[in-house]
Design an enzyme around this catalytic site. Structure first.
Site: not given
Ligand code: AMP
Length: 401
Positions: A36, A208, A358
């Site tokens: 950064r 989510k 992210g």
């Molecule tokens: P986000 O921060 O919403 O982009 O979510 C990222 C996280 O979602 C990562 O740590 C992944 O391990 C998790 N993730 C992705 N696919 C799955 C899944 N099928 N079941 C549980 N966690 C998941």
């Protein structure tokens, strides 16, 4: 772009207040990954080469109590910056008062000064008062009074209304402009969302649905296709009446998912098979299933037919925005879907491919595909806000061209 950039400013002899993103990992007084800081160098160098006095503000971590302060001092960051610039950098260990004002008065054209962590202002006399994070009007006014012009190069905080970005910009008697990093983010994300070369395909994944409802709704009106993978796909599968076993699901979002499915028609592209596991662990037993997932099993990655389906949708895309992994990519046995989709993006040579910050940025780097993509956003929350079509206060506050 309608906002002023640093190139529009008269810099010579000016006190140039700069909001940069120096929120880097620091352990035992040593900066770890300096990405950064390196990323902010072009704008800092431009300012000093044009004989401005660069006065740098950044937050570092979260300061919630007095004891957080010593470990979150900006001193090691200032030292690192001095090494990278190969010139002395003055560090001022406070965020306000005579010591800061005198140090600024002593600056010559082309000098660089780093102000203490802006979030020190969040705790005063042991109390969590959030003057920085709450955009205290007096603090923004005070900081703005220290300079002649303002340059904001911290996209990662642009979705927040803090004293060090919005506060300074709105109280600045001179102009407030975007730095090069900020300008790049606005150009890539802005063009992709508002003026995309078509077909425009969005890939959304991650844990989510609830985090991405705003993004899906906004992109349904703008994208030609929206690919959905990762944990959030199982809430959609449940909404379609499929069995999802023990997969991640947000029960209270099933109705929203149903509404989105109705609205989206064939714009939404969902997984057709999944890699399921008997526990949430890399060494779980796993298998590929199409359709219903039995109880006792959970979907942790998209399956091979899904990867082929997603690739076929992406094949003729000219603009792609990717936010969120296709599975639990942190576990090597469930990283394949994310890796395959990411690798395929890297082969789309005449498409603009943008990663929305992210976890997808982490995934792209971990999987070694980052340099094959057009643009990797530096701000997770900020890029999501952008993809939701919401204004970013840190950008709104900058002066118009
Ligand atoms: P986000 O921060 O919403 O982009 O979510 C990222 C996280 O979602 C990562 O740590 C992944 O391990 C998790 N993730 C992705 N696919 C799955 C899944 N099928 N079941 C549980 N966690 C998941």
């Amino acid at each position: 772009m309608a906002k002023l950039t640093v190139e529009d400013l008269q810099l010579e002899g000016k006190k140039v207040l700069m909001r940069v993103d120096f929120n880097v990992p620091v352990k035992d007084g040593v900066v770890g990954d300096d990405n950064r800081i390196v990323a902010a160098l072009p704008t800092i160098k431009y300012v000093i080469e044009h004989k401005g006095k660069a006065i740098l503000f950044s937050h570092l971590g979260r300061v919630k109590k007095e004891e957080d302060k010593p470990g979150l001092s900006m001193r090691p960051v200032a030292e690192k910056l001095s090494n990278l610039l190969q010139q002395p950098v003055t560090f001022v260990p406070v965020t306000e008062g005579p010591q800061l004002e005198e140090a600024i008065d002593k600056m010559n054209d082309g000098d660089v000064l780093v102000v203490q962590n802006t979030r020190y202002e969040d705790v005063k006399d042991g109390e969590y008062v959030k003057r920085e994070s709450g955009n205290d009007p007096e603090l923004g006014k005070y900081w703005a009074s220290l300079g002649d012009v303002f340059v904001n190069d911290a996209f990662g905080t642009a979705h927040r209304k803090h004293a060090s970005n919005v506060g300074i910009a709105t109280n600045m008697p001179g102009k407030a402009a975007a730095g090069f990093l900020m300008e790049k983010e606005i150009k890539f994300l802005g063009d992709a969302v508002d003026n995309p070369v078509r077909p425009f395909v969005a890939i959304l994944g991650g844990a989510k649905v609830s985090d991405k409802i705003g993004v899906i709704n906004n992109l349904l009106e703008k994208a030609d296709k929206i690919i959905v993978g990762g944990g959030m796909a199982y809430t959609f599968a449940a909404a379609k009446g499929e069995k999802i076993g023990n997969s991640l699901v947000e029960k209270d979002k099933i109705d929203v998912a149903k509404e989105i499915l109705t609205k989206a028609g064939d714009k939404l592209v969902l997984p057709v098979d999944n890699v399921v596991a008997n526990k949430f662990a890399n060494d779980a037993d796993s298998k590929v299933v199409e359709g219903d997932i039995e109880d006792g099993w959970m979907g942790l990655d998209v399956g091979p037919k899904t990867v082929d389906l997603f690739k076929s949708v992406l094949a003729d895309a000219k603009t792609v925005v990717w936010n969120g992994p296709m599975g639990v990519f942190e576990m090597p046995n469930f990283a394949k879907g994310t890796l395959e989709v990411g690798k395929f993006l890297g082969t789309l040579s005449d498409a603009t491919t943008i990663v929305g910050g992210g976890d997808s940025t982490a995934a792209a780097k971990q999987l070694g595909i980052a340099d094959k993509l057009t643009h990797i956003s530096t701000g997770g929350g900020a890029s999501l806000t952008y993809l939701e079509g919401q204004p970013l206060p840190g950008i709104v506050a900058l002066s118009e061209k």
